[in-house]
Design an enzyme around this catalytic site. Structure first.
Site, PDB file in Angstrom:
ATOM      1  CB  SER A  59      43.934  38.481  50.937  1.00  0.00           C
ATOM      2  OG  SER A  59      43.237  39.509  51.583  1.00  0.00           O
TER       3      SER A  59
ATOM      4  CG  HIS B   7      52.600  38.123  38.413  1.00  0.00           C
ATOM      5  ND1 HIS B   7      53.745  37.596  37.861  1.00  0.00           N
ATOM      6  CD2 HIS B   7      52.118  37.173  39.243  1.00  0.00           C
ATOM      7  CE1 HIS B   7      53.945  36.377  38.332  1.00  0.00           C
ATOM      8  NE2 HIS B   7      52.960  36.094  39.176  1.00  0.00           N
TER       9      HIS B   7
ATOM     10  CG  ASP C 131      45.045  33.075  38.007  1.00  0.00           C
ATOM     11  OD1 ASP C 131      45.296  33.849  37.072  1.00  0.00           O
ATOM     12  OD2 ASP C 131      45.386  31.885  38.025  1.00  0.00           O
TER      13      ASP C 131
END
Length: 290
Positions: free
Chosen positions: A250, A147, A90
């Site tokens: 980050s 992921h 995201d």
């Protein structure tokens, strides 16, 4: 003027000291104080806790537990099909495009070296020259686990000590070589479309970078680049599986070799990203990873 002062502050701030202190606070089991800080953070950044596996602030014993919270299994669907590459995080696209003559575009007037980003190893950088990159910024409100975009087998991990500048858009536009000067971890995988690299870039007050196979990464006393070879360990991760996480946020840089993928139509700088959505499609014949 305010923006200039913010950039100047980035240079003079004792970033490693501040980050260590923030990391200690974030890992402290401070009971009601921890819960209070989490509630304040949720309110400030308007975090949608309905997506979290555990939505009550009091569930989390440390701020890090909250920040690296799991999502409910039903809130992100990973795009199916071997030809489809999944979005790994995201966040929001900072930049994406072609790697030209070993350089990666950062912002108007700034680019940086692919070789330097990957720790100075020509053998690791060469497969990605003239390939594609995507830089995605994770803001404080975002889900902070990373992921796999595609099924891959871990080949190498590189940990590169460095600065801890903020990686928000303002800093990216004003600090040269930002992503190749900040502390970072580089994970290189073999995949059905060739090598793929996932670069996890540290930033100010990032408590740590973790991988699912090796835990927390930290600089050694001499601040040397560290290399690990995993070719004989058969560590394979399926598309959509967690590969790492940030404590306090980050940026990631995903790298693909030349002529291996095409980014999904409409994806551009500024695009919001959601884990599991279509990131790119392959344009080579895929084959099973053994």
């Amino acid at each position: 003027m305010i923006e200039k002062l913010k950039i100047i502050g980035q240079y003079i701030l004792p970033k490693h000291l501040v980050s260590r202190l923030a990391g200690k606070l974030a890992s402290a089991k401070a009971g009601k104080l921890t819960t209070f800080l989490i509630k304040q953070f949720i309110a400030k950044f308007k975090i949608d806790m309905s997506e979290a596996k555990h939505s009550e602030p009091g569930h989390f014993k440390t701020f890090n537990d909250f920040f690296t919270r799991e999502l409910r299994e039903d809130v992100r669907q990973v795009v199916e099909g071997d030809e489809n590459i999944a979005m790994p995080v995201d966040g929001r696209v900072s930049q994406l495009g072609a790697i030209k003559m070993g350089r990666i575009f950062q912002a108007k007037g700034h680019d940086f070296s692919l070789r330097e980003l990957l720790g100075g190893r020509d053998d690791i950088a060469a497969p990605f020259d003239e390939g594609l990159f995507a830089t995605v910024y994770l803001s404080p409100k975002d889900y902070h686990r990373i992921h796999m975009p595609i099924t891959g087998t871990l080949e190498q991990l590189i940990f590169i000590p460095g600065d801890l500048f903020s990686v928000n858009p303002l800093t990216a536009e004003n600090v040269p070589n930002l992503f190749a000067r900040n502390e970072r971890a580089v994970a290189v995988f073999s995949t059905a479309i060739g090598p793929m690299a996932m670069v996890l870039v540290g930033a100010t007050i990032v408590g740590s970078i973790e991988t699912v196979w090796g835990g927390t990464l930290t600089a050694n006393a001499k601040k040397e680049i560290q290399y690990w070879d995993y070719k004989d360990q058969n560590i394979s991760l399926e598309k959509g599986a967690e590969m790492g996480r940030f404590k306090l946020g980050s940026t990631i840089v995903a790298l693909f070799p030349k002529d291996s993928v095409d980014f999904t139509q409409g994806l551009q700088a500024g695009s919001a990203t959601r884990l599991g959505e279509l990131f790119a499609t392959t344009n080579v014949t895929t084959h099973a990873i053994k």
